[in-house]
Motif scaffolding. Structure first.
Motif, PDB file in Angstrom:
ATOM      1  N   ASP A   1       0.966  -1.251   0.007  1.00 46.20           N
ATOM      2  CA  ASP A   1      -0.115  -0.064   0.031  1.00 46.20           C
ATOM      3  C   ASP A   1       0.790   1.322   0.122  1.00 46.20           C
ATOM      4  N   ARG A   2       1.787   1.235   0.672  1.00 46.28           N
ATOM      5  CA  ARG A   2       2.760   2.459   0.717  1.00 46.28           C
ATOM      6  C   ARG A   2       3.555   2.703  -0.468  1.00 46.28           C
TER       7      ARG A   2
ATOM      8  N   ARG B   1       0.736   4.086  -2.984  1.00 47.48           N
ATOM      9  CA  ARG B   1       0.752   5.521  -2.468  1.00 47.48           C
ATOM     10  C   ARG B   1       1.787   6.425  -2.937  1.00 47.48           C
TER      11      ARG B   1
ATOM     12  N   THR C   1       2.841  11.092   1.821  1.00 49.81           N
ATOM     13  CA  THR C   1       2.523   9.788   1.998  1.00 49.81           C
ATOM     14  C   THR C   1       2.514   9.368   3.435  1.00 49.81           C
TER      15      THR C   1
END
Length: 237
Positions: free
Chosen positions: A5-6, A9, A30
Motif C-alpha cells: 500500500d505504501r 501510495r 505519503t
C-alpha cells in the motif's frame, strides 16, 4: 501501513504531483519517514519504474508499468483525448506528431469498449488557427532540457536588439499567447524567460549542467512564486 500500500501510495503521489518532487514533499504526502521514501524509491526502481533524480535534487516519475492503459475509465479517456487534441492544435509540429502517436498507442491497448469511447469521445478541440505562431524548431532546446546541456541562442528582445548568449534550458512553458523558455542566462547571470518566437537560432553548446536542472528549475519557480501574471520576459537589460 502495509508495504504494498505504501508503494502504491508513493507511485500515485509521483503521478499526480508536479515534478520535480523532493523526498520531503513525498514523505509529507505519503505520511512516512524520509528513510522510507528513499528505500521505497529504490524498491520501485528495482521493480521497473523509471524514476529520475537523486537525493537533494528531487525526483520525477518517467515510466510506470503499474498502471496499464486499459484501467482508464470513460472520463479519464475523455480527458486524455481532449488534452492530446489541444497539444495537436498548439502549433508545434513535433509535439503534434507525438500526440497523435501517443493516442494511437493508447487506443491499441484499450479493450473494445474503451477504444470506442476514445474514437467517439464527446469532448473535442478545434482552433481555426494554431494557438502559437510558427517559430523555430524547439528540438534543440527540448533536447537541452532532457539532457541537461547548455544551448547557445540568438535572441531578439522587445526592442529588436539581437544578442547571442548561452543558456541552461530548464523548461518550455505554454502561456496564453506565446511559448517561453525558462532558463538560466549566462549573459545576464540570472533566471530569464525567453519568448520562443524571438529565438532566431539555437545550437547545442556542448556543455553539461547535469544534475542541476531540477534544482535550478525549483529555485526559479520559487522565485516566481508570489509574482502576478506570467514570468518576466527577457528585456535585454
Amino acid at each position: 501501513m502495509a508495504r504494498t500500500d505504501r508503494l502504491l501510495r508513493l507511485l500515485q503521489a509521483m503521478r499526480v504531483l508536479p515534478a520535480p518532487l523532493t523526498a520531503a514533499r513525498l514523505a509529507e504526502e505519503t505520511g512516512v519517514s524520509l528513510r522510507s521514501v528513499y528505500r521505497d524509491i529504490d524498491s520501485l526502481r528495482a521493480a521497473g519504474a523509471r524514476i529520475e533524480g537523486e537525493r537533494g535534487y528531487g525526483y520525477r516519475l518517467i515510466e510506470d508499468g503499474a498502471l496499464p492503459p486499459q484501467t482508464l475509465d470513460r472520463l479519464e479517456i475523455e480527458a486524455l483525448v481532449l488534452g492530446l487534441a489541444e497539444v495537436r492544435q498548439m502549433g508545434d509540429p513535433a509535439l503534434a506528431r507525438a500526440a497523435a502517436s501517443a493516442l494511437a498507442k493508447v487506443a491499441a491497448t484499450l479493450p473494445d469498449a474503451g477504444e470506442q469511447h476514445l474514437v467517439h469521445a464527446v469532448s473535442q478541440v478545434h482552433r481555426f488557427a494554431a494557438r502559437y505562431p510558427a517559430t523555430l524548431d524547439l528540438a534543440t532546446i527540448r533536447e537541452g532540457c532532457w539532457r541537461e546541456e547548455a544551448v547557445t541562442i540568438r535572441y531578439a528582445d522587445a526592442a529588436g536588439a539581437v544578442t547571442e548568449r548561452t543558456i541552461l534550458p530548464l523548461a518550455i512553458v505554454y502561456l496564453d499567447s506565446a511559448m517561453a523558455v525558462l532558463a538560466w542566462c549566462g549573459l545576464r547571470e540570472a533566471f530569464r524567460a525567453f519568448r520562443a518566437d524571438r529565438i532566431a537560432q539555437a545550437r547545442a553548446a556542448g556543455t553539461s549542467f547535469r544534475p542541476r536542472r531540477a534544482a535550478l528549475l525549483r529555485a526559479y519557480l520559487a522565485a516566481l512564486k508570489g509574482q502576478k501574471g506570467p514570468p518576466a520576459r527577457e528585456r535585454g537589460s
